[in-house]
Design a protein around this motif. Structure first.
Motif, PDB file in Angstrom:
ATOM      1  N   GLY A 205     -42.780 -17.122  19.403  1.00 29.87           N
ATOM      2  CA  GLY A 205     -42.361 -15.936  18.664  1.00 29.87           C
ATOM      3  C   GLY A 205     -43.024 -15.802  17.314  1.00 29.87           C
ATOM      4  N   ASP A 206     -43.929 -16.754  16.973  1.00 24.85           N
ATOM      5  CA  ASP A 206     -44.633 -16.669  15.695  1.00 24.85           C
ATOM      6  C   ASP A 206     -45.935 -17.452  15.778  1.00 24.85           C
ATOM      7  OD1 ASP A 206     -43.806 -19.291  15.677  1.00 24.85           O
ATOM      8  OD2 ASP A 206     -42.873 -19.222  13.704  1.00 24.85           O
ATOM      9  N   LEU A 207     -46.813 -17.216  14.784  1.00 23.51           N
ATOM     10  CA  LEU A 207     -48.120 -17.866  14.780  1.00 23.51           C
ATOM     11  C   LEU A 207     -48.062 -19.316  14.304  1.00 23.51           C
ATOM     12  CD1 LEU A 207     -50.545 -15.056  13.553  1.00 23.51           C
ATOM     13  CD2 LEU A 207     -50.551 -16.203  15.778  1.00 23.51           C
ATOM     14  N   TYR A 208     -46.926 -19.735  13.782  1.00 29.98           N
ATOM     15  CA  TYR A 208     -46.765 -21.153  13.471  1.00 29.98           C
ATOM     16  C   TYR A 208     -46.520 -21.966  14.748  1.00 29.98           C
ATOM     17  CZ  TYR A 208     -46.206 -19.567   8.655  1.00 29.98           C
ATOM     18  OH  TYR A 208     -46.407 -18.992   7.424  1.00 29.98           O
ATOM     19  N   LEU A 209     -46.253 -21.229  15.837  1.00 33.59           N
ATOM     20  CA  LEU A 209     -45.995 -21.833  17.152  1.00 33.59           C
ATOM     21  C   LEU A 209     -44.791 -22.778  17.102  1.00 33.59           C
ATOM     22  CD1 LEU A 209     -49.676 -22.561  18.267  1.00 33.59           C
ATOM     23  CD2 LEU A 209     -48.367 -20.442  18.432  1.00 33.59           C
ATOM     24  N   LYS A 210     -43.801 -22.357  16.342  1.00 33.72           N
ATOM     25  CA  LYS A 210     -42.561 -23.119  16.234  1.00 33.72           C
ATOM     26  C   LYS A 210     -41.368 -22.351  16.799  1.00 33.72           C
ATOM     27  CE  LYS A 210     -43.898 -25.876  12.208  1.00 33.72           C
ATOM     28  NZ  LYS A 210     -43.566 -26.237  10.802  1.00 33.72           N
ATOM     29  N   LYS A 211     -41.410 -21.043  16.665  1.00 31.09           N
ATOM     30  CA  LYS A 211     -40.299 -20.214  17.131  1.00 31.09           C
ATOM     31  C   LYS A 211     -40.469 -19.903  18.615  1.00 31.09           C
ATOM     32  CE  LYS A 211     -39.141 -16.865  14.434  1.00 31.09           C
ATOM     33  NZ  LYS A 211     -39.170 -15.533  13.744  1.00 31.09           N
ATOM     34  N   ARG A 212     -39.416 -20.059  19.374  1.00 31.86           N
ATOM     35  CA  ARG A 212     -39.459 -19.749  20.798  1.00 31.86           C
ATOM     36  C   ARG A 212     -39.496 -18.242  20.989  1.00 31.86           C
ATOM     37  NH1 ARG A 212     -34.901 -23.182  23.898  1.00 31.86           N
ATOM     38  NH2 ARG A 212     -36.010 -22.258  25.659  1.00 31.86           N
TER      39      ARG A 212
ATOM     40  N   SER B 271     -38.555 -14.729  22.144  1.00 32.04           N
ATOM     41  CA  SER B 271     -37.306 -14.083  22.511  1.00 32.04           C
ATOM     42  C   SER B 271     -37.586 -12.650  22.924  1.00 32.04           C
ATOM     43  CB  SER B 271     -36.329 -14.086  21.322  1.00 32.04           C
ATOM     44  OG  SER B 271     -35.235 -13.223  21.565  1.00 32.04           O
ATOM     45  N   ARG B 272     -36.940 -12.192  23.959  1.00 32.98           N
ATOM     46  CA  ARG B 272     -37.138 -10.808  24.395  1.00 32.98           C
ATOM     47  C   ARG B 272     -36.634  -9.818  23.354  1.00 32.98           C
ATOM     48  NH1 ARG B 272     -39.088 -10.582  29.374  1.00 32.98           N
ATOM     49  NH2 ARG B 272     -38.881 -12.405  30.716  1.00 32.98           N
ATOM     50  N   LYS B 273     -35.872 -10.294  22.382  1.00 40.42           N
ATOM     51  CA  LYS B 273     -35.398  -9.432  21.310  1.00 40.42           C
ATOM     52  C   LYS B 273     -36.258  -9.566  20.054  1.00 40.42           C
ATOM     53  CE  LYS B 273     -30.554  -9.445  22.818  1.00 40.42           C
ATOM     54  NZ  LYS B 273     -29.147  -9.741  22.417  1.00 40.42           N
ATOM     55  N   GLY B 274     -37.225 -10.483  20.077  1.00 39.37           N
ATOM     56  CA  GLY B 274     -38.076 -10.707  18.920  1.00 39.37           C
ATOM     57  C   GLY B 274     -39.222  -9.709  18.862  1.00 39.37           C
ATOM     58  N   ARG B 275     -39.774  -9.502  17.689  1.00 37.86           N
ATOM     59  CA  ARG B 275     -40.816  -8.499  17.503  1.00 37.86           C
ATOM     60  C   ARG B 275     -42.153  -8.921  18.099  1.00 37.86           C
ATOM     61  NH1 ARG B 275     -43.047  -6.129  11.684  1.00 37.86           N
ATOM     62  NH2 ARG B 275     -44.880  -5.092  12.528  1.00 37.86           N
ATOM     63  N   ASP B 276     -42.482 -10.218  18.014  1.00 40.32           N
ATOM     64  CA  ASP B 276     -43.814 -10.678  18.413  1.00 40.32           C
ATOM     65  C   ASP B 276     -43.789 -11.560  19.649  1.00 40.32           C
ATOM     66  OD1 ASP B 276     -45.151  -9.396  16.366  1.00 40.32           O
ATOM     67  OD2 ASP B 276     -45.069 -11.118  15.011  1.00 40.32           O
ATOM     68  N   LEU B 277     -44.844 -11.431  20.429  1.00 39.23           N
ATOM     69  CA  LEU B 277     -45.169 -12.379  21.488  1.00 39.23           C
ATOM     70  C   LEU B 277     -46.466 -13.057  21.086  1.00 39.23           C
ATOM     71  CD1 LEU B 277     -45.330 -13.712  24.317  1.00 39.23           C
ATOM     72  CD2 LEU B 277     -46.468 -11.610  25.100  1.00 39.23           C
ATOM     73  N   VAL B 278     -46.454 -14.363  20.998  1.00 44.90           N
ATOM     74  CA  VAL B 278     -47.669 -15.133  20.753  1.00 44.90           C
ATOM     75  C   VAL B 278     -47.895 -16.007  21.979  1.00 44.90           C
ATOM     76  CG1 VAL B 278     -48.824 -16.844  19.312  1.00 44.90           C
ATOM     77  CG2 VAL B 278     -47.353 -15.107  18.256  1.00 44.90           C
ATOM     78  N   LEU B 279     -48.971 -15.712  22.686  1.00 43.66           N
ATOM     79  CA  LEU B 279     -49.312 -16.450  23.900  1.00 43.66           C
ATOM     80  C   LEU B 279     -50.461 -17.398  23.601  1.00 43.66           C
ATOM     81  CD1 LEU B 279     -49.691 -15.301  27.522  1.00 43.66           C
ATOM     82  CD2 LEU B 279     -51.754 -16.128  26.359  1.00 43.66           C
ATOM     83  N   THR B 280     -50.322 -18.646  24.062  1.00 43.69           N
ATOM     84  CA  THR B 280     -51.424 -19.597  23.998  1.00 43.69           C
ATOM     85  C   THR B 280     -51.768 -20.013  25.424  1.00 43.69           C
ATOM     86  OG1 THR B 280     -50.050 -21.598  23.812  1.00 43.69           O
ATOM     87  CG2 THR B 280     -50.626 -20.457  21.759  1.00 43.69           C
ATOM     88  N   ALA B 281     -53.060 -20.167  25.684  1.00 38.87           N
ATOM     89  CA  ALA B 281     -53.510 -20.531  27.032  1.00 38.87           C
ATOM     90  C   ALA B 281     -54.834 -21.278  26.919  1.00 38.87           C
ATOM     91  CB  ALA B 281     -53.676 -19.278  27.894  1.00 38.87           C
ATOM     92  N   GLN B 282     -55.089 -22.164  27.886  1.00 40.12           N
ATOM     93  CA  GLN B 282     -56.280 -22.988  27.834  1.00 40.12           C
ATOM     94  C   GLN B 282     -57.234 -22.683  29.012  1.00 40.12           C
ATOM     95  OE1 GLN B 282     -53.172 -24.608  26.899  1.00 40.12           O
ATOM     96  NE2 GLN B 282     -54.035 -24.128  24.877  1.00 40.12           N
ATOM     97  N   LYS B 283     -58.515 -22.931  28.738  1.00 43.68           N
ATOM     98  CA  LYS B 283     -59.515 -22.918  29.796  1.00 43.68           C
ATOM     99  C   LYS B 283     -59.573 -24.328  30.380  1.00 43.68           C
ATOM    100  CE  LYS B 283     -64.405 -21.907  30.698  1.00 43.68           C
ATOM    101  NZ  LYS B 283     -65.652 -21.309  30.128  1.00 43.68           N
ATOM    102  N   LYS B 284     -59.658 -24.420  31.689  1.00 41.82           N
ATOM    103  CA  LYS B 284     -59.723 -25.731  32.319  1.00 41.82           C
ATOM    104  C   LYS B 284     -60.930 -26.514  31.825  1.00 41.82           C
ATOM    105  CE  LYS B 284     -57.571 -24.233  36.674  1.00 41.82           C
ATOM    106  NZ  LYS B 284     -57.796 -24.051  38.135  1.00 41.82           N
ATOM    107  N   ARG B 285     -60.765 -27.817  31.745  1.00 37.13           N
ATOM    108  CA  ARG B 285     -61.867 -28.689  31.333  1.00 37.13           C
ATOM    109  C   ARG B 285     -62.876 -28.867  32.460  1.00 37.13           C
ATOM    110  NH1 ARG B 285     -61.084 -31.037  26.505  1.00 37.13           N
ATOM    111  NH2 ARG B 285     -58.952 -30.998  25.669  1.00 37.13           N
TER     112      ARG B 285
END
Length: 251
Positions: free
Chosen positions: A228-235, A237-251
């Motif tokens: 829920g934030d760019l600090y990647l600490k907040k979970r 929430s569907r009620k929260g303003r932001d979605l922050v998605l992180t994803a990796q490319k396979k090695r």
């Protein structure tokens, strides 16, 4: 970008419109958190606008490339940081047509401030994610910050920011209509007589949380997580303003 986009016509005033000076302090902390988490050695700032995020990565010693599709914005960013000894550069580019010269060049891509909403449909979203995957190094990370529009009440007007500099006032507010988000900007130049008043309305469709996750999955990203934030600490929430998605490319 709309023909009458305030961010194109007044690219040279972008930092004033978005209150960049006030944002720099806390955004630097967000960038520092991303650096601490992912330890990048090269960053692509996709949708860089006037280059604040690109600059903050470079200031921290991480070589960064800012990419934006608006030629006036890229010109402004280049002029703004001309002569800088920092490891940063800017180039024009579209998420749907990333240059082949960028293939496997980055171990971190950031696409922040809802820049992903500039895409028109889910097919384009998948194309953009596929291109992001291509320019990432194996094991590299994608970070997308998107507006969680489902948390915004239908039809509500909500203020974003009012800024003033040397007699020029910008008022920004937004409204949701279904999937469509309106960003309204009023530019008032009080240095002219009579005052010059210019209204701008920018419309774009947002992607749901499920669509963003699905696009990442379908294009081959792994290790997908939602915050829920760019600090990647907040979970997330569907009620929260932001979605922050992180994803990796396979090695």
């Amino acid at each position: 970008m709309p023909r009458n986009s305030v961010f194109d016509i007044y690219a040279h005033e972008y930092d004033l419109i978005t209150n960049a000076k006030a944002r720099e302090g806390y955004h630097a902390k967000e960038v520092a958190a991303l650096i601490d988490r992912f330890k990048p050695t090269s960053v692509l700032d996709a949708g860089c606008a006037a280059g604040l995020t690109t600059y903050l990565f470079a200031r921290s010693g991480v070589p960064a490339v800012g990419l934006d599709r608006a030629p006036k914005m890229i010109k402004f960013a280049r002029n703004k940081y001309a002569g800088s000894s920092l490891p940063l550069s800017f180039r024009r580019g579209d998420f749907l047509k990333l240059p082949r010269s960028l293939d496997a060049k980055f171990d971190l891509i950031v696409c922040l401030a809802n820049a992903i909403s500039g895409l028109d449909n889910f097919r384009d979203l998948k194309t953009a994610f596929r291109n992001f995957l291509r320019v990432l190094q194996p094991g590299g990370t994608l970070v997308v910050q998107a507006l969680n529009y489902e948390a915004i009440k239908e039809g509500d007007l909500f203020p974003i920011k009012a800024t003033e500099n040397d007699g020029i006032v910008y008022l920004r507010y937004a409204r949701r209509r279904g999937r469509t988000q309106e960003i309204n900007v009023v530019r008032l130049d009080m240095n002219q007589t009579p005052f010059k008043f210019e209204p701008f309305c920018h419309e774009f469709d947002n992607f749901t949380h499920a669509e963003v996750v699905s696009a990442a999955e379908k294009t081959g990203f792994v290790g997908i997580r939602n915050f829920g934030d760019l600090y990647l600490k907040k979970r997330f929430s569907r009620k929260g303003r932001d979605l922050v998605l992180t994803a990796q490319k396979k090695r």
